[in-house]
Design a protein around this motif. Sequence first.
Motif, PDB file in Angstrom:
ATOM      1  N   ILE A  11       0.844  -1.196   0.000  1.00 29.43           N
ATOM      2  CA  ILE A  11       0.000   0.000   0.000  1.00 29.43           C
ATOM      3  C   ILE A  11       0.881   1.248   0.000  1.00 29.43           C
ATOM      4  O   ILE A  11       1.799   1.372   0.813  1.00 29.43           O
ATOM      5  CB  ILE A  11      -0.932   0.014   1.230  1.00 29.43           C
ATOM      6  N   ALA A  12       0.595   2.163  -0.910  1.00 29.48           N
ATOM      7  CA  ALA A  12       1.265   3.462  -0.945  1.00 29.48           C
ATOM      8  C   ALA A  12       0.297   4.522  -0.429  1.00 29.48           C
ATOM      9  O   ALA A  12      -0.812   4.665  -0.953  1.00 29.48           O
ATOM     10  CB  ALA A  12       1.706   3.801  -2.365  1.00 29.48           C
ATOM     11  N   LEU A  13       0.696   5.244   0.601  1.00 33.56           N
ATOM     12  CA  LEU A  13      -0.051   6.397   1.093  1.00 33.56           C
ATOM     13  C   LEU A  13       0.712   7.651   0.672  1.00 33.56           C
ATOM     14  O   LEU A  13       1.924   7.743   0.899  1.00 33.56           O
ATOM     15  CB  LEU A  13      -0.188   6.365   2.611  1.00 33.56           C
ATOM     16  N   VAL A  14       0.029   8.589   0.049  1.00 33.87           N
ATOM     17  CA  VAL A  14       0.674   9.814  -0.428  1.00 33.87           C
ATOM     18  C   VAL A  14       0.137  10.986   0.378  1.00 33.87           C
ATOM     19  O   VAL A  14      -1.069  11.238   0.399  1.00 33.87           O
ATOM     20  CB  VAL A  14       0.420  10.029  -1.935  1.00 33.87           C
ATOM     21  N   SER A  15       1.041  11.703   1.051  1.00 30.99           N
ATOM     22  CA  SER A  15       0.660  12.837   1.901  1.00 30.99           C
ATOM     23  C   SER A  15       1.725  13.907   1.733  1.00 30.99           C
ATOM     24  O   SER A  15       2.673  13.983   2.502  1.00 30.99           O
ATOM     25  CB  SER A  15       0.535  12.381   3.355  1.00 30.99           C
ATOM     26  N   GLU A  16       1.575  14.733   0.709  1.00 25.76           N
ATOM     27  CA  GLU A  16       2.685  15.565   0.235  1.00 25.76           C
ATOM     28  C   GLU A  16       3.194  16.551   1.282  1.00 25.76           C
ATOM     29  O   GLU A  16       4.391  16.769   1.401  1.00 25.76           O
ATOM     30  CB  GLU A  16       2.305  16.252  -1.084  1.00 25.76           C
ATOM     31  N   HIS A  17       2.320  17.159   2.089  1.00 29.57           N
ATOM     32  CA  HIS A  17       2.797  18.156   3.058  1.00 29.57           C
ATOM     33  C   HIS A  17       2.689  17.686   4.497  1.00 29.57           C
ATOM     34  O   HIS A  17       3.288  18.308   5.379  1.00 29.57           O
ATOM     35  CB  HIS A  17       2.022  19.476   2.910  1.00 29.57           C
ATOM     36  N   ALA A  18       1.951  16.630   4.746  1.00 24.85           N
ATOM     37  CA  ALA A  18       1.661  16.212   6.121  1.00 24.85           C
ATOM     38  C   ALA A  18       2.380  14.893   6.410  1.00 24.85           C
ATOM     39  O   ALA A  18       1.836  13.811   6.217  1.00 24.85           O
ATOM     40  CB  ALA A  18       0.153  16.068   6.336  1.00 24.85           C
ATOM     41  N   SER A  19       3.611  15.021   6.864  1.00 20.43           N
ATOM     42  CA  SER A  19       4.409  13.837   7.156  1.00 20.43           C
ATOM     43  C   SER A  19       3.967  13.188   8.462  1.00 20.43           C
ATOM     44  O   SER A  19       3.678  13.895   9.444  1.00 20.43           O
ATOM     45  CB  SER A  19       5.890  14.208   7.262  1.00 20.43           C
ATOM     46  N   PRO A  20       3.936  11.865   8.514  1.00 26.20           N
ATOM     47  CA  PRO A  20       3.630  11.210   9.792  1.00 26.20           C
ATOM     48  C   PRO A  20       4.732  11.384  10.823  1.00 26.20           C
ATOM     49  O   PRO A  20       4.528  11.073  12.000  1.00 26.20           O
ATOM     50  CB  PRO A  20       3.481   9.737   9.394  1.00 26.20           C
ATOM     51  N   LEU A  21       5.891  11.899  10.390  1.00 24.46           N
ATOM     52  CA  LEU A  21       7.000  12.110  11.320  1.00 24.46           C
ATOM     53  C   LEU A  21       7.053  13.525  11.875  1.00 24.46           C
ATOM     54  O   LEU A  21       7.853  13.823  12.747  1.00 24.46           O
ATOM     55  CB  LEU A  21       8.334  11.816  10.601  1.00 24.46           C
ATOM     56  N   ALA A  22       6.187  14.424  11.379  1.00 25.18           N
ATOM     57  CA  ALA A  22       6.282  15.844  11.732  1.00 25.18           C
ATOM     58  C   ALA A  22       5.828  16.090  13.166  1.00 25.18           C
ATOM     59  O   ALA A  22       4.936  15.413  13.696  1.00 25.18           O
ATOM     60  CB  ALA A  22       5.437  16.678  10.774  1.00 25.18           C
ATOM     61  N   ALA A  23       6.429  17.102  13.787  1.00 27.21           N
ATOM     62  CA  ALA A  23       5.938  17.582  15.082  1.00 27.21           C
ATOM     63  C   ALA A  23       4.625  18.305  14.863  1.00 27.21           C
ATOM     64  O   ALA A  23       4.454  19.038  13.895  1.00 27.21           O
ATOM     65  CB  ALA A  23       6.965  18.519  15.710  1.00 27.21           C
ATOM     66  N   LEU A  24       3.660  18.083  15.763  1.00 23.85           N
ATOM     67  CA  LEU A  24       2.325  18.634  15.591  1.00 23.85           C
ATOM     68  C   LEU A  24       2.215  20.026  16.189  1.00 23.85           C
ATOM     69  O   LEU A  24       3.000  20.423  17.037  1.00 23.85           O
ATOM     70  CB  LEU A  24       1.296  17.705  16.241  1.00 23.85           C
ATOM     71  N   VAL A 111      -2.085  -0.872  -4.376  1.00 28.16           N
ATOM     72  CA  VAL A 111      -3.113   0.172  -4.313  1.00 28.16           C
ATOM     73  C   VAL A 111      -2.482   1.426  -3.718  1.00 28.16           C
ATOM     74  O   VAL A 111      -1.542   1.345  -2.911  1.00 28.16           O
ATOM     75  CB  VAL A 111      -4.322  -0.302  -3.473  1.00 28.16           C
ATOM     76  N   VAL A 112      -3.004   2.588  -4.140  1.00 28.95           N
ATOM     77  CA  VAL A 112      -2.500   3.881  -3.676  1.00 28.95           C
ATOM     78  C   VAL A 112      -3.657   4.643  -3.036  1.00 28.95           C
ATOM     79  O   VAL A 112      -4.784   4.623  -3.534  1.00 28.95           O
ATOM     80  CB  VAL A 112      -1.920   4.704  -4.846  1.00 28.95           C
ATOM     81  N   HIS A 113      -3.361   5.330  -1.942  1.00 25.60           N
ATOM     82  CA  HIS A 113      -4.363   6.142  -1.237  1.00 25.60           C
ATOM     83  C   HIS A 113      -3.749   7.509  -0.998  1.00 25.60           C
ATOM     84  O   HIS A 113      -2.817   7.655  -0.202  1.00 25.60           O
ATOM     85  CB  HIS A 113      -4.741   5.466   0.080  1.00 25.60           C
ATOM     86  N   SER A 114      -4.254   8.533  -1.691  1.00 25.43           N
ATOM     87  CA  SER A 114      -3.713   9.884  -1.572  1.00 25.43           C
ATOM     88  C   SER A 114      -4.524  10.702  -0.571  1.00 25.43           C
ATOM     89  O   SER A 114      -5.719  10.486  -0.385  1.00 25.43           O
ATOM     90  CB  SER A 114      -3.687  10.581  -2.934  1.00 25.43           C
ATOM     91  N   HIS A 115      -3.837  11.669   0.050  1.00 32.46           N
ATOM     92  CA  HIS A 115      -4.425  12.486   1.115  1.00 32.46           C
ATOM     93  C   HIS A 115      -4.153  13.959   0.838  1.00 32.46           C
ATOM     94  O   HIS A 115      -3.004  14.374   0.705  1.00 32.46           O
ATOM     95  CB  HIS A 115      -3.837  12.084   2.473  1.00 32.46           C
TER      96      HIS A 115
END
Length: 417
Positions: A11-24, A111-115
């Motif tokens: 599975i590919a998740l695409v989240s161009e500006h919102a990294s899961p590693l970013a500080a909130l 499958v790809v899921h973009s956000h």
Amino acid sequence: MTTAKEKPLRIALVSEHASPLAALGGADAGGQNVHVARLAETLADHGHRVTVYTRRDSPQLSERTPLRHGVDVHHVPAGPPRAVPKDELLPCMGMFAACLSAQWAAERPDVVHSHFWMSGLATLQAAQERGLPFLHTYHALGTVKKRHQGEADTSPGERIPCETAIGTACDRIVATCRDEVEELAAMLVPSDRISVVPCGVDPQVFSPEGPQWRRPGRRPLLVQVGRLVPRKGAALSVAALARVPGAELVVAGGPSGAELEADAEVQRLRRLASEYGVADRVHLTGGLPREDVPPLLRAADAVLCPAEYEPFGIVPLEAMSCGTPVVATAVGGQRDTVVHGDTGLLVPPDDADALAEAVRTLLAMPDRGRRFGVAGRRRVLAKYCWARVVAQTEEHYRQVLAARAPALSSAAAPASP
């Protein structure tokens, strides 16, 4: 978990500006980051292999960073390797799409899921080039932002037509609430392309049990958590506080440390607090580490979610999961998550009097607030825990793959003599 008949997916998740590693807590780091991270992690718990594609926004980032077992974060070199406001990223999306296409030629996902819409734009180009099925989640719609912000909306002019194009080209739209479905219908996106799967919350992390934030005083405590931007309504909370004698308000969000006092929204809120005569009862903490949020929500007598508009709104769920009553504006996804008179109270947007009246009602009837908290926790466990959310999402992935299967088989079959 996947069954014996259902093979694990790539599975590919695409989240161009919102990294899961970013500080909130920053201007562009909030609910989408959390959603993508937890979706990826829970899909991996179900046995799938997940790669999250996000833009490289720092020269220190490596090309691939493990998030946990089964999940990698791929930093795509599109645009300068520094933080760029998301509304300025559209010129980078051609390079982002080219990198996705090249990567998927070498490592083809199932499958790809973009956000978010720009992720969808890049995914549309790359997925069509590689013949890949893709689903899309908007997280926010340009039509809603334009309606509420008007001339202050900094979105590129291409946003709304691009969102329509993505909605008509992808295999499935995964909307997060009923309000979004209504907005998409007004954009003439076919309803048979849309399924509703809400955002989720981890009820073990956001639990009634555990340490509590140290209250700033002995007064009733009101809490607001989230990005410190005007539409989130912190100014409304400050105005309402002036009508709730004796209570204190903690607003958690925005920059941390020395940058806090230089922030324009912080300065505006401090001026308002002084004008309303409540400066001694308003506490601006700046952005908090993620682990500090549940103790703060547990400590609150009520959590305020007074946004002008809210595409979904994860904070009401987090508060409900902690067993804390919620007072929220009746906008967007909050109309789905908060059940008025059962898990909290809904009030009209931009109405400080109504917000204050709801808060006074809760504080005057603590037994009712406790019942709201119990009902909110029950609702989260029944509808919004991540295992349930991801099971629904995975079902839509497999439906899309099943619908694509006949065409793929036909394309692979040899031509008749």
